[in-house]
Design a protein around this motif. Structure first.
Motif, PDB file in Angstrom:
ATOM      1  N   PRO A   1       4.322 -56.315   8.315  1.00  0.00           N
ATOM      2  CA  PRO A   1       3.822 -56.269   9.770  1.00  0.00           C
ATOM      3  C   PRO A   1       2.469 -56.453  10.019  1.00  0.00           C
ATOM      4  CG  PRO A   1       4.583 -54.125   9.188  1.00  0.00           C
ATOM      5  CD  PRO A   1       4.754 -54.844   7.835  1.00  0.00           C
TER       6      PRO A   1
ATOM      7  N   PRO B   1      -0.817 -55.056  12.272  1.00  0.00           N
ATOM      8  CA  PRO B   1      -1.163 -53.737  13.018  1.00  0.00           C
ATOM      9  C   PRO B   1      -1.824 -54.221  14.656  1.00  0.00           C
ATOM     10  CG  PRO B   1      -2.738 -53.736  11.449  1.00  0.00           C
ATOM     11  CD  PRO B   1      -1.767 -55.104  11.313  1.00  0.00           C
TER      12      PRO B   1
ATOM     13  N   ILE C   1       2.583 -51.738  15.042  1.00  0.00           N
ATOM     14  CA  ILE C   1       3.325 -52.587  14.225  1.00  0.00           C
ATOM     15  C   ILE C   1       4.786 -52.853  14.870  1.00  0.00           C
ATOM     16  CG2 ILE C   1       2.165 -52.501  12.246  1.00  0.00           C
ATOM     17  CD1 ILE C   1       4.364 -50.777  11.088  1.00  0.00           C
TER      18      ILE C   1
END
Length: 378
Positions: free
Chosen positions: A347, A349, A354
């Motif tokens: 993911p 940020p 996230i």
């Protein structure tokens, strides 16, 4: 709801038997030497577990020695092969029984964590769902805090890292203190003040002593660092010292946090019952996996203390999205770098949070085997 593309078709409620559990270890050099108050390192080893079940698979991992590979393959695999892929809590109990003589806590719990995470991933993929939805989503985004600021860094490198995170919109960052097992207080204080100056007045500044101080020393350091406006004091003393943690908590203004090394549910309960922390931490790759991690989150809620996820952000994202009381998740430089090197589906940020991808099955992670092979050690 419609299942994501590629979801397997099967009868509702039917599982598949776990057919195999395998493990491999990879050691990746850090981008530069790293250290905190009580340890130094120049590489990180990740032990990756793959579970096969009903034509699908699941991936889990832990950060620990390569010696965990035979623990997975010789002790834990026989305990879960043949089990229904949807019966992950039963598999968790079976692994605990299999580890009775080897030890259910410590490093063996790290190995069980990797298997547990892989089982949950396989179950969600078999159900045709993203893992956070399979677990029961409590949020769509998970707040993170940037974590690094190693004691080996120059001030310039530390500032570069911290401002990189704030530029991404991450509103909270953490540095390591307690250098030389607490023997370098003046540098600790100077680095905290430099960090505050670098991030400005609107970002939260966290510090982590990794258990380097004595209780009274930790209080003196916190008082001396008042201008840095610290709001999070992680492991000011050893996490084994519950009385010491409570001593610091009762005499300082930052939230005291600990729990990253917990590998038993009962120890999490003891830490909360002792009044040792304002925020309880747990690491999904250490504590027994997702099964136990979510139980620890419930323990924190029952005691009215905060709850935060420790490290391993890529594999923690889905359970973090399923924990209603979660405060935040650690975006740890070392693990972020390694996970991005070895996995697809990590993911992003940006914006300070996230979000598990709802279009990906399971935890969404895919090991890039060809990229990982050069680092394989077991």
């Amino acid at each position: 709801m419609n299942a994501p593309a590629g979801a397997p078709m099967h009868d509702a409620g039917s599982g598949a038997a776990v057919s195999s559990v395998t493990a491999a270890a990879y050691t990746v050099p850090t981008d530069e030497p790293e250290a905190d108050g009580t340890f130094a390192w120049d590489s990180t080893t990740i032990v990756v577990v793959r579970v096969e079940a009903g034509g699908t698979h699941g991936t889990g991992y832990t950060y620990g020695p390569a010696a965990l590979v035979p623990v997975v393959q010789e002790l834990l695999a026989p305990a879960v092969v043949g089990a229904d892929v949807f019966s992950v809590p039963a598999c968790s109990e079976a692994m605990a029984r299999a580890l009775r003589n080897a030890g259910q806590s410590g490093a063996c719990a790290y190995a069980a964590s990797a298997v547990d995470c892989a089982l949950w991933d396989a179950a969600a993929r078999h159900a045709g769902l993203p893992l956070h939805q399979f677990l029961g989503a409590a949020r769509t985004e998970v707040p993170v805090y940037g974590s690094g600021g190693f004691t080996t860094y120059t001030d310039a490198r530390m500032v570069e890292q911290l401002t990189g995170w704030t530029a991404q919109g991450i509103p909270r960052v953490k540095i390591k203190i307690g250098q030389d097992r607490g023997a370098s207080e003046s540098r600790d204080l100077a680095r905290m003040l430099a960090a505050r100056e670098a991030i400005g007045g609107r970002s939260a500044l966290f510090v982590d002593a990794n258990g380097a101080y004595t209780p009274k020393q930790a209080v003196r350091v916190a008082d001396a660092a008042a201008e840095a406006r610290i709001t999070w004091f992680e492991e000011p003393v050893s996490s084994e010292d519950l009385d010491g943690l409570r001593f610091v908590r009762e005499r300082t203004s930052p939230d005291v946090a600990a729990g990253e090394y917990l590998t038993r549910l009962k120890d999490a309960e003891r830490m909360c019952a002792a009044g040792a922390v304002d925020c309880l931490q747990a690491d999904v790759t250490r504590c027994g996996g997702i099964t136990v991690w979510l139980r620890i989150a419930a323990v924190a809620a029952a005691h009215g203390v905060g709850f935060s996820g420790h490290c391993a952000p890529a594999i923690s994202a889905a359970p973090a999205a399923a924990a209603p009381g979660l405060r935040h998740l650690e975006w740890f430089h070392d693990h972020v770098r390694l996970e991005s090197m070895l996995f697809d589906g990590v993911p992003d940020p940006d914006g300070g949070a996230i979000a598990p991808d709802p279009s990906l099955l399971g935890n969404g992670l895919v090991l890039r085997s060809a990229d990982a092979e050069q680092y394989r050690v077991a």
